[in-house]
Scaffold this active site. Structure first.
Site, mmCIF file in Angstrom:
data_model
loop_
_atom_site.group_PDB
_atom_site.id
_atom_site.type_symbol
_atom_site.label_atom_id
_atom_site.label_comp_id
_atom_site.label_asym_id
_atom_site.label_seq_id
_atom_site.Cartn_x
_atom_site.Cartn_y
_atom_site.Cartn_z
ATOM 1 N N HIS A 115 27.821 -4.944 -6.796
ATOM 2 C CA HIS A 115 28.970 -4.489 -5.655
ATOM 3 C C HIS A 115 30.416 -5.157 -6.196
ATOM 4 O O HIS A 115 30.531 -6.016 -6.720
ATOM 5 C CB HIS A 115 28.549 -4.710 -4.590
ATOM 6 C CG HIS A 115 29.234 -3.849 -3.420
ATOM 7 N ND1 HIS A 115 30.752 -4.070 -3.162
ATOM 8 C CD2 HIS A 115 28.842 -2.778 -2.834
ATOM 9 C CE1 HIS A 115 31.018 -3.278 -2.209
ATOM 10 N NE2 HIS A 115 29.854 -2.196 -1.857
ATOM 11 N N ASP B 135 22.855 0.986 -1.677
ATOM 12 C CA ASP B 135 22.369 2.296 -2.201
ATOM 13 C C ASP B 135 20.811 2.005 -2.821
ATOM 14 O O ASP B 135 20.036 3.055 -2.825
ATOM 15 C CB ASP B 135 22.989 2.726 -3.464
ATOM 16 C CG ASP B 135 24.595 3.001 -3.009
ATOM 17 O OD1 ASP B 135 24.624 3.659 -1.845
ATOM 18 O OD2 ASP B 135 25.430 2.419 -3.526
#
Length: 313
Positions: A225, A282
């Site tokens: 991320h 996700d």
């Protein structure tokens, strides 16, 4: 540090103690609502939870468009009242978007809102189910997606709004920005990747090595991320929810097994550790959506259902 807070409150506490509407109110107002204020908010959303027939016909007639295109155009078809204050406008769009998202599941449905609980009502409108366990999961998913600082879709919305374009035009742009595979569409890519790995039946380490090979076009979706140089706290919450839901409902899922093996292999690999490539939100959200029998093409709209509170704020 792997911490996500809304208005200074840890997202884990919000998921375990609050409803999505309470969190939406917190984002917009800066404080939690009183019992009276929450009741008023629910009443406003319930009152606005319907759309004109021509809007539904649009979803019926243009169902060949992508789901995010449908939502982006659909939101611009909504007739916004001119005599409402900012908070009622906030509630107005939360209500309308809930109904528009339900049409992506079945544009022909004639169900109307029956509950002032936002997640319970959406589960009924979209999935035609009244199930407390599904409501609980939807509540958690919407809360963890409610906001995430100055990301791509939020930036797009604010840039559009800076020209004094209408709110619904700004929301339309945000929905399109969210559709990309590097933003809201990433959870779909994770499912596609897990299906490919599961069907291949090869050693998981094969794909770990492929991901590290700069000459290989394979990408390990759902890891790393831009913000978190640690675990994505949202991924931790969804992972726990997944296990709880699967265990309670006796669900055995080959994709979840692949995901767990992939996660374990990555977390033990020095390359992934050095690059802070931990599972992100996700990675698990797609698996949980799949367990709820939500079609893959509706994963990103589900993301937008939660993020609407952040955009409107």
């Amino acid at each position: 540090k792997g911490i996500l807070q809304y208005r200074g409150i840890d997202v884990f506490n919000l998921v375990t103690e609050k409803s999505y509407l309470e969190v939406a109110y917190l984002l917009f107002k800066g404080t939690f609502p009183s019992v009276k204020e929450l009741t008023m908010m629910k009443t406003l959303i319930f009152a606005h939870s319907n759309v004109d027939k021509y809007v539904q016909r649009f979803f019926q007639n243009y169902s060949y468009l992508s789901t995010m295109n449908l939502l982006s155009i659909g939101i611009t078809l909504i007739k916004e009242p001119t005599d409402i204050d900012d908070f009622e406008r906030f509630c107005f769009y939360l209500a309308k978007h809930k109904v528009l998202c339900s049409y992506l599941f079945d544009p022909q449905h004639t169900r109307i809102s029956f509950s002032e609980d936002y997640c319970e009502d959406f589960a009924y409108l979209s999935l035609n189910k009244k199930d407390n366990s599904i409501t609980k999961i939807l509540n958690a998913l919407l809360i963890i997606h409610a906001d995430h600082e100055q990301n791509c879709s939020t930036t797009s919305l604010r840039v559009i709004a800076s020209s004094k374009a209408s709110l619904k035009n700004a929301l339309s742009g945000a929905l399109l920005a969210l559709s990309g595979p590097l933003h809201g569409g990433a959870n779909e890519e994770v499912i596609n990747m897990l299906q490919m790995i599961t069907q291949d039946r090869s050693d998981i380490k094969k794909y770990i090595e492929k991901a590290k090979d700069k000459e290989d076009k394979f990408l390990l979706m759902g890891f790393g991320h831009r913000v978190y140089k640690n675990f994505d706290p949202r991924a931790t919450i969804i992972k726990e929810l997944s296990h709880e839901f699967f265990s309670k409902n006796n669900i055995t899922d080959s994709l979840l097994n692949t995901a767990l093996l992939l996660e374990k292999a990555a977390l033990e690999d020095s390359y992934f550790i050095s690059k802070y490539l931990y599972p992100n939100v996700d990675f698990y959200s797609g698996i949980l959506y799949k367990a709820l029998k939500i079609p893959t093409h509706n994963f990103t709209p589900m993301f937008s259902l939660g993020r609407m509170a952040g955009w409107l704020t």
